[in-house]
Scaffold this active site. Structure first.
Site, PDB file in Angstrom:
ATOM      1  N   HIS A 137     -11.905 -10.874   3.413  1.00  0.00           N
ATOM      2  CA  HIS A 137     -10.638 -10.321   3.855  1.00  0.00           C
ATOM      3  C   HIS A 137      -9.576 -10.311   2.650  1.00  0.00           C
ATOM      4  CE1 HIS A 137      -7.543  -8.272   6.191  1.00  0.00           C
ATOM      5  NE2 HIS A 137      -6.818  -9.309   6.424  1.00  0.00           N
ATOM      6  N   ASP A 181      -0.284  -8.595   5.991  1.00  0.00           N
ATOM      7  CA  ASP A 181      -1.761  -8.694   6.397  1.00  0.00           C
ATOM      8  C   ASP A 181      -2.275  -7.589   7.403  1.00  0.00           C
ATOM      9  OD1 ASP A 181      -4.550  -9.336   7.383  1.00  0.00           O
ATOM     10  OD2 ASP A 181      -3.955 -11.516   7.039  1.00  0.00           O
ATOM     11  N   CYS A 185      -9.226  -3.418   4.017  1.00  0.00           N
ATOM     12  CA  CYS A 185      -8.422  -4.432   3.859  1.00  0.00           C
ATOM     13  C   CYS A 185      -7.986  -4.335   2.338  1.00  0.00           C
ATOM     14  CB  CYS A 185      -8.892  -5.833   4.133  1.00  0.00           C
ATOM     15  SG  CYS A 185     -10.425  -6.398   3.211  1.00  0.00           S
TER      16      CYS A 185
END
Length: 222
Positions: free
Chosen positions: A108, A125, A166
């Protein structure tokens, strides 16, 4: 170094980053972006898009940020002094959840943005703050380089709808935030949900075309 980077076909070299054909292939869905692609885009933002903001913006390569976990304060300071970090108003730090120095990877990416005026780290995030732990580690380590006490904020931000974008969100956050700052739009305004120039409106739109855009940037530099 990955085996293909020893023997693979080079696609393009741009400033301090060399991309290989295997890197470029990761721009096809449903692949994660690797650190080489993120470094390439950060070089593009530094030397092309925000060339006039080089005195204010610093886009740090993922490999440098990753090593912060294992370096002493003096070692970090030596590296960051070479990048004139103390003169920058905004420092963009890509965060990865790999904590093993003996292997590449991780699952990630997220963005940690440091604003020197407020001595604050803002964490963006796109997957429910699952990178909060590595982001906090980097913020604490990086914060040792400053004489003033630093703060940390986890930011409510647009979320990815799949398991592979991501890295794309990290780059979209970086571009949109930097562009807004460059255009005189205060950081706080970029974080409001009801602002068309903010991240909630612009980032999801930008994400849709960013893979193709990066491919075009690469082709133009071959």
């Amino acid at each position: 170094m990955d085996e293909y980077k020893k023997n693979g076909k080079k696609a393009v070299t741009y400033h301090d980053v060399t991309l290989y054909e295997e890197d470029v292939q990761l721009l096809e869905k449903p692949n994660w972006l690797n650190d080489n692609l993120i470094s390439f885009y950060f070089e593009y933002l530094t030397f092309q898009v925000f060339e006039k903001e080089k005195n204010r913006f610093l886009f740090v390569h993922p490999s440098t940020v990753f090593m912060f976990q294992f370096l002493s304060t003096e070692e970090m300071k030596e590296i960051m002094n070479s990048l004139s970090f103390q003169d920058k108003e905004f420092i963009f730090l890509p965060i990865n959840n790999n904590s093993n120095v003996e292997r590449t990877g991780g699952s990630h990416w997220s963005l940690l943005l440091f604003e020197s005026k407020t001595s604050t780290f803002f964490h963006f995030d796109s997957c429910q703050s699952i990178n909060s732990s590595p982001a906090t580690v980097i913020a604490n380590q990086f914060g040792k380089l400053f004489s003033t006490k630093t703060k940390y904020q986890s930011i409510n931000c647009p979320q990815q709808k799949n398991g592979h974008d991501c890295g794309i969100f990290l780059l979209a956050f970086s571009f949109i935030l930097a562009q807004n700052i460059s255009n005189g739009i205060h950081l706080e305004r970029s974080l409001l949900k009801d602002q068309q120039e903010g991240i909630f409106y612009r980032v999801p739109l930008y994400v849709k075309s960013l893979r193709k855009q990066i491919k075009s940037i690469i082709e133009e530099r071959k």
